[in-house]
Design a protein around this motif. Structure first.
Motif, PDB file in Angstrom:
ATOM      1  N   MET A  99       0.705  -1.277   0.040  1.00 32.71           N
ATOM      2  CA  MET A  99      -0.017  -0.162   0.022  1.00 32.71           C
ATOM      3  C   MET A  99       1.043   1.356  -0.013  1.00 32.71           C
ATOM      4  N   PRO A 100       0.819   2.192  -1.028  1.00 31.18           N
ATOM      5  CA  PRO A 100       1.558   3.473  -0.935  1.00 31.18           C
ATOM      6  C   PRO A 100       0.997   4.290   0.143  1.00 31.18           C
ATOM      7  N   ILE A 101       1.988   4.983   0.888  1.00 26.86           N
ATOM      8  CA  ILE A 101       1.693   6.027   1.851  1.00 26.86           C
ATOM      9  C   ILE A 101       2.798   6.834   1.993  1.00 26.86           C
ATOM     10  N   THR A 102       2.634   8.424   2.398  1.00 28.86           N
ATOM     11  CA  THR A 102       3.763   9.188   2.393  1.00 28.86           C
ATOM     12  C   THR A 102       4.408   8.968   3.733  1.00 28.86           C
ATOM     13  N   LEU A 103       5.482   9.344   3.891  1.00 27.76           N
ATOM     14  CA  LEU A 103       6.227   9.193   5.152  1.00 27.76           C
ATOM     15  C   LEU A 103       5.631   9.997   6.396  1.00 27.76           C
ATOM     16  N   PHE A 104       5.154  11.021   6.018  1.00 36.09           N
ATOM     17  CA  PHE A 104       4.601  12.147   6.922  1.00 36.09           C
ATOM     18  C   PHE A 104       3.125  11.269   7.650  1.00 36.09           C
ATOM     19  N   LYS A 105       2.503  10.617   6.713  1.00 35.30           N
ATOM     20  CA  LYS A 105       1.201   9.747   7.225  1.00 35.30           C
ATOM     21  C   LYS A 105       1.628   8.753   7.907  1.00 35.30           C
ATOM     22  N   LEU A 106       2.757   8.206   7.661  1.00 35.81           N
ATOM     23  CA  LEU A 106       3.227   6.935   8.485  1.00 35.81           C
ATOM     24  C   LEU A 106       3.685   7.571   9.694  1.00 35.81           C
ATOM     25  N   SER A 107       4.386   8.578   9.780  1.00 35.37           N
ATOM     26  CA  SER A 107       4.678   8.970  11.014  1.00 35.37           C
ATOM     27  C   SER A 107       3.532   9.252  11.948  1.00 35.37           C
ATOM     28  N   ASN A 108       2.488   9.931  11.501  1.00 36.63           N
ATOM     29  CA  ASN A 108       1.311  10.286  12.295  1.00 36.63           C
ATOM     30  C   ASN A 108       0.640   8.844  12.582  1.00 36.63           C
ATOM     31  N   THR A 109       0.613   7.990  11.849  1.00 33.09           N
ATOM     32  CA  THR A 109      -0.051   6.798  12.161  1.00 33.09           C
ATOM     33  C   THR A 109       0.561   5.883  13.242  1.00 33.09           C
ATOM     34  N   TYR A 110       1.941   5.920  13.123  1.00 30.57           N
ATOM     35  CA  TYR A 110       2.765   5.413  14.185  1.00 30.57           C
ATOM     36  C   TYR A 110       2.647   5.918  15.530  1.00 30.57           C
ATOM     37  N   HIS A 111       2.520   7.402  15.416  1.00 32.79           N
ATOM     38  CA  HIS A 111       2.309   8.004  16.727  1.00 32.79           C
ATOM     39  C   HIS A 111       0.731   7.751  17.407  1.00 32.79           C
ATOM     40  N   THR A 112      -0.290   7.513  16.478  1.00 28.51           N
ATOM     41  CA  THR A 112      -1.434   7.207  17.115  1.00 28.51           C
ATOM     42  C   THR A 112      -1.405   5.760  17.525  1.00 28.51           C
ATOM     43  N   LEU A 113      -0.872   4.993  16.583  1.00 27.67           N
ATOM     44  CA  LEU A 113      -1.005   3.590  17.228  1.00 27.67           C
ATOM     45  C   LEU A 113      -0.230   3.198  18.448  1.00 27.67           C
ATOM     46  N   SER A 114       0.937   4.072  18.340  1.00 28.92           N
ATOM     47  CA  SER A 114       1.816   3.881  19.599  1.00 28.92           C
ATOM     48  C   SER A 114       0.847   4.497  20.968  1.00 28.92           C
ATOM     49  N   GLU A 115       0.052   5.423  20.568  1.00 29.09           N
ATOM     50  CA  GLU A 115      -0.875   6.006  22.021  1.00 29.09           C
ATOM     51  C   GLU A 115      -2.089   5.076  22.277  1.00 29.09           C
ATOM     52  N   LEU A 116      -2.562   4.290  21.140  1.00 28.26           N
ATOM     53  CA  LEU A 116      -3.587   3.441  21.408  1.00 28.26           C
ATOM     54  C   LEU A 116      -3.018   2.086  22.149  1.00 28.26           C
ATOM     55  N   ALA A 117      -1.787   1.864  21.756  1.00 24.91           N
ATOM     56  CA  ALA A 117      -1.142   0.535  22.343  1.00 24.91           C
ATOM     57  C   ALA A 117      -1.071   0.682  23.984  1.00 24.91           C
ATOM     58  N   LYS A 118      -0.868   2.006  24.363  1.00 24.10           N
ATOM     59  CA  LYS A 118      -0.791   2.056  25.854  1.00 24.10           C
ATOM     60  C   LYS A 118      -2.319   1.832  26.572  1.00 24.10           C
ATOM     61  N   GLU A 119      -3.252   1.520  25.758  1.00 23.05           N
ATOM     62  CA  GLU A 119      -4.687   1.392  26.503  1.00 23.05           C
ATOM     63  C   GLU A 119      -4.962  -0.004  26.602  1.00 23.05           C
ATOM     64  N   LYS A 120      -5.947  -0.221  27.670  1.00 23.20           N
ATOM     65  CA  LYS A 120      -6.028  -1.774  27.856  1.00 23.20           C
ATOM     66  C   LYS A 120      -7.128  -1.938  26.722  1.00 23.20           C
ATOM     67  N   LEU A 121      -6.724  -2.965  25.846  1.00 24.22           N
ATOM     68  CA  LEU A 121      -7.509  -3.279  24.542  1.00 24.22           C
ATOM     69  C   LEU A 121      -7.825  -4.940  24.717  1.00 24.22           C
ATOM     70  N   PRO A 122      -9.024  -5.054  23.880  1.00 24.52           N
ATOM     71  CA  PRO A 122      -9.216  -6.449  23.696  1.00 24.52           C
ATOM     72  C   PRO A 122      -8.186  -7.215  22.932  1.00 24.52           C
ATOM     73  N   ILE A 123      -7.856  -8.387  23.053  1.00 19.54           N
ATOM     74  CA  ILE A 123      -6.620  -9.168  22.472  1.00 19.54           C
ATOM     75  C   ILE A 123      -6.562  -8.979  20.981  1.00 19.54           C
ATOM     76  N   LYS A 124      -7.572  -8.946  20.115  1.00 12.98           N
ATOM     77  CA  LYS A 124      -7.511  -8.882  18.785  1.00 12.98           C
ATOM     78  C   LYS A 124      -7.252  -7.665  18.213  1.00 12.98           C
ATOM     79  N   LEU A 125      -7.675  -6.597  18.958  1.00 16.95           N
ATOM     80  CA  LEU A 125      -7.369  -5.185  18.531  1.00 16.95           C
ATOM     81  C   LEU A 125      -5.964  -4.889  18.854  1.00 16.95           C
ATOM     82  N   SER A 126      -5.478  -5.270  20.367  1.00 15.79           N
ATOM     83  CA  SER A 126      -3.990  -5.345  20.694  1.00 15.79           C
ATOM     84  C   SER A 126      -3.105  -5.901  19.682  1.00 15.79           C
ATOM     85  N   TYR A 127      -3.310  -7.042  19.206  1.00 10.61           N
ATOM     86  CA  TYR A 127      -2.417  -7.756  18.167  1.00 10.61           C
ATOM     87  C   TYR A 127      -2.493  -7.089  16.960  1.00 10.61           C
TER      88      TYR A 127
END
Length: 133
Positions: free
Chosen positions: A1-29
């Motif tokens: 999938m094509p993506i810009t490095l800027f969008k990738l950076s934003n995605t990485y930050h958002t996912l990193s923040e979500l990863a700090k939450e208590k999540l269901p196993i499938k979502l955490s995975y």
């Protein structure tokens, strides 16, 4: 999938923040799998951005970037004389660089049923990872 490095950076930050939450196993995975996929390109982006900082920002005798206080809540790094336009072009070029990545899509229902609160604007960072979008 094509993506810009800027969008990738934003995605990485958002996912990193979500990863700090208590999540269901499938979502955490799914989140951790996507972080794993994005990590090498994210580190590449961060390293290139830092190289630009080292090249274009003024430093003190200890190599620390010089900062100008704009107001009590805002500050800005000092750019070397006559280099602002060149720096802007280089950052735009880096931000707009399109790369191809592997992703691990997940269902919107996983987010909805996770009971976490997420700001609406953060969906822009991860919308392409949601299978039901």
């Amino acid at each position: 999938m094509p993506i810009t490095l800027f969008k990738l950076s934003n995605t990485y930050h958002t996912l990193s923040e979500l990863a700090k939450e208590k999540l269901p196993i499938k979502l955490s995975y799914a989140i951790n799998k996507n972080i794993h996929f994005l990590e090498p390109d994210y580190h590449f982006y961060q390293n290139k951005m830092y190289e630009l900082y080292q090249t274009y920002f003024k430093t003190d005798e200890n190599g620390q970037f010089l900062v100008t206080e704009i107001d009590e809540n805002t500050s800005s790094y000092q750019v070397k004389e006559g280099k602002t336009e060149e720096l802007t072009k280089k950052i735009q070029e880096l931000n707009n660089t399109e790369i191809s990545i592997e992703t691990y899509p997940f269902d919107l229902d996983l987010l909805i049923n996770s009971n976490i609160q997420i700001e609406a604007n953060l969906f822009n960072d991860i919308d392409y990872l949601i299978a039901n979008n």
